[in-house]
Design an enzyme around this catalytic site. Structure first.
Site, PDB file in Angstrom:
ATOM      1  CD  GLU A 175       0.147   1.520   3.376  1.00 48.68           C
ATOM      2  OE1 GLU A 175      -0.692   1.400   2.468  1.00 48.68           O
ATOM      3  OE2 GLU A 175       0.206   2.528   4.114  1.00 48.68           O
ATOM      4  NE  ARG A 179      -0.515   3.538   6.658  1.00 45.38           N
ATOM      5  CZ  ARG A 179      -1.773   3.102   6.764  1.00 45.38           C
ATOM      6  NH1 ARG A 179      -2.403   3.157   7.916  1.00 45.38           N
ATOM      7  NH2 ARG A 179      -2.399   2.596   5.722  1.00 45.38           N
ATOM      8  CG  ASP A 308      -1.530   6.589  -5.708  1.00 40.95           C
ATOM      9  OD1 ASP A 308      -0.474   5.954  -5.619  1.00 40.95           O
ATOM     10  OD2 ASP A 308      -2.486   6.419  -4.918  1.00 40.95           O
ATOM     11  CD  GLU A 442      -6.765   9.433  -0.759  1.00 38.00           C
ATOM     12  OE1 GLU A 442      -5.909   8.712  -0.195  1.00 38.00           O
ATOM     13  OE2 GLU A 442      -7.999   9.325  -0.551  1.00 38.00           O
TER      14      GLU A 442
END
Length: 553
Positions: A175, A179, A308, A442
């Site tokens: 993360e 980010r 993913d 998404e």
């Protein structure tokens, strides 16, 4: 009046009815065509000092945050697609301002906003610390939208307040990379301001201790003060997670190129080599890998949660490299056919979906997180002509349509966290734990990419439907909130404005109604947090530095 114009007018009236906000045509011309970004004001290798940076930025927008800049002609002119798209961009820009200004008022410097409670969200993935996740995640969206004042106040906070020093807390490597490092790298590319590069290096260096494992596969969590790293206790016997350690390549490779320090690329290239040499069961990648032994954990496979973005980064690393990194493209094209064979299915009603798999058993469940895959298969099809191109595009259209169906089959017209397929149910969540919507991007990412690739109007129409649903169910007087059950007419809100709502959701919706020449897909690639990276050798904003001597292992 065509369908598109009808939606545009209704959207304008929805906002007024919900918020009482005034409409004006005062800033009719302040859309993205006036953004100096399009003129590439800052050229390659420019290093701007703070004064130059501030002076050479944007056209200033003199506006009150309570005013939505929708041209009056939207009510009378129905034959101009360009005007409609401009109005929609301004509408989405106002959504960004509403999210940003309320974050600034009630949670400035904290990670995320609780818009109903009007305070900071201490339960954020980054906790209650003053890391400014929403600021750093949202900056490049502000830049794209030409919001100079907001961008500059965010930069000022970054320069004066941002720090990871003397904080003993375990943070997510994944993360933090997508980010923070991703957001800072995008801002460096866009502006040439060295502050962003310096801060990206600062954050990335905090993550490097996590790579100190026998295989070089990084651990999930790293302590900012001590560097001590660990994995999640629930992750298959101490395993690292594919979608986490496999989603570092774009950021770390780019960081090496703009700093001249090879250590970042070396770390992620090692990850790739470990994965390349491993035997894959049926050609599939399990979600878990033991960083000590280099062996797979439980045989759970997914193009949604836990898997993913690894596959996303194989394709995008090749695109980012200017299509020079053939190894990445080859690994992508080797990974996709087994997924198509074993995990992609068509429902009795004709909906194409990609199912999670556990120990050779399909769950016939698709995550909202997997809705990015429509755009992924589309990019895979259009960027290289090979034996799989036609099949990739067929799946791209099918998956994007299925995700749209998961939205429009709910009263809120928002999609659930995951949805299932059976003889009795299609594209519908069944469990309470699957029915929430947390402002995820998404599906809109796939709308944007598929629009750019095909120019089929339905993708823009679907995006505008989503904007209206967000306004109706997620907008509050003090920001935006997720909802707990998309199947209720008046769902309860979760009181969290996720940082990715500003970084991704609003950005992709804004780009959906922008011209192809604005962040064209042959010059830019987006990381998994929608941060824009220039393509090497093609985009002058890549700003590569001279490489130093390779580091020692």
């Amino acid at each position: 009046m065509g369908k598109g114009e009808t939606i545009g007018v209704l959207g304008a009236f929805v906002l007024v009815a919900m918020t009482g906000v005034t409409l004006t045509n005062k800033y009719h011309n302040n859309h993205h065509n006036n953004n100096p970004l399009e003129n590439h004001i800052v050229q390659e290798d420019d290093e701007l000092n703070a004064a130059e940076y501030t002076k050479r930025h944007f056209v200033t927008l003199n506006r009150n945050s309570q005013v939505v800049h929708v041209p009056e002609t939207i009510y009378t002119q129905t034959d101009s697609l360009a005007l409609e798209d401009s109005q929609k961009r301004d509408y989405i820009k106002e959504m960004m301002l509403h999210a940003w200004n309320n974050y600034k008022q009630f949670a400035w410097g904290k990670n995320e906003l609780r818009p109903i409670s009007k305070r900071a969200h201490s339960g954020s993935v980054f906790g209650a610390f003053d890391f400014g996740a929403t600021i750093i995640d949202g900056l490049d969206t502000l830049y794209m939208m030409g919001l100079q004042d907001e961008f500059d106040e965010g930069r000022e906070w970054l320069a004066k307040k941002f720090s990871f020093d003397n904080v003993s807390v375990d943070i997510s490597v994944f993360e933090t990379n997508i980010r923070f490092v991703g957001g800072l790298l995008a801002c460096y590319a866009l502006t040439g301001d060295p502050l962003f590069k310096e801060k990206a290096v600062y954050v990335a260096d905090k993550l490097l201790p996590a790579f100190q494992t026998p295989t070089g596969i990084p651990l999930a969590l790293v302590n900012l003060k001590t560097g001590v790293s660990k994995n999640y206790g629930w992750a298959s016997g101490g395993s690292s997670i594919l979608s986490e350690f496999g989603t570092l390549h774009l950021e770390f490779s780019y960081l090496s190129d703009i700093t001249g320090n090879p250590i970042y690329r070396e770390r992620v290239q090692n990850i790739r080599q470990v994965l390349k040499e491993l035997e894959k069961p049926k050609g599939l990648y399990p979600n878990y890998l033991n960083p000590k032994t280099g062996k797979w954990g439980q045989y759970h496979m997914s193009l949604g949660a836990l898997g993913d973005s690894y596959f996303e980064y194989l394709l995008k690393a090749w695109i980012q490299s200017g299509r020079v990194d053939d190894e990445a493209r080859q690994m992508f094209d080797e990974a996709m056919p087994p997924i198509i064979e074993h995990m992609v299915r068509t429902s009795p009603g004709g909906l194409i979906y990609v199912s999670d798999m556990k120990f050779d058993r399909l769950e016939h469940k698709m995550d909202h997180l997997a809705c990015f895959a429509g755009g992924l298969f589309g990019l895979g099809s259009q960027t290289l002509s090979n034996e799989w191109s036609t099949k990739y595009m067929e799946i791209a259209h099918g998956l994007t349509n299925t995700c749209h169906e998961s939205y429009i089959r709910t009263p809120t017209k928002l999609g659930p966290e995951s949805f299932r397929f059976s003889e009795a149910v299609e594209a519908k969540a069944l469990k309470t734990s699957e029915k929430y919507y947390i402002l995820r991007p998404e599906t809109f990412e796939s709308y944007f990419i598929m629009w750019r690739l095909t120019h089929q109007q339905k993708y823009r129409d679907w995006g505008w439907e989503a904007v209206q649903a967000l306004q109706k169910h997620c907008r509050t007087p003090n920001g935006y909130s997720g909802v707990k059950n998309v199947y209720m007419e008046e769902p309860q809100k979760d009181d969290v404005q996720q940082s990715f709502f500003l970084a991704e959701t609003l950005k992709y919706l804004y780009l959906l109604f922008s011209d192809d020449s604005f962040f064209p897909l042959d010059e830019w690639v987006f990381n998994t947090e929608a941060h824009a990276f220039p393509i090497k050798g093609i985009n002058s904003m890549y700003r590569a530095a001279a490489m130093t001597t390779p580091s020692q292992p």
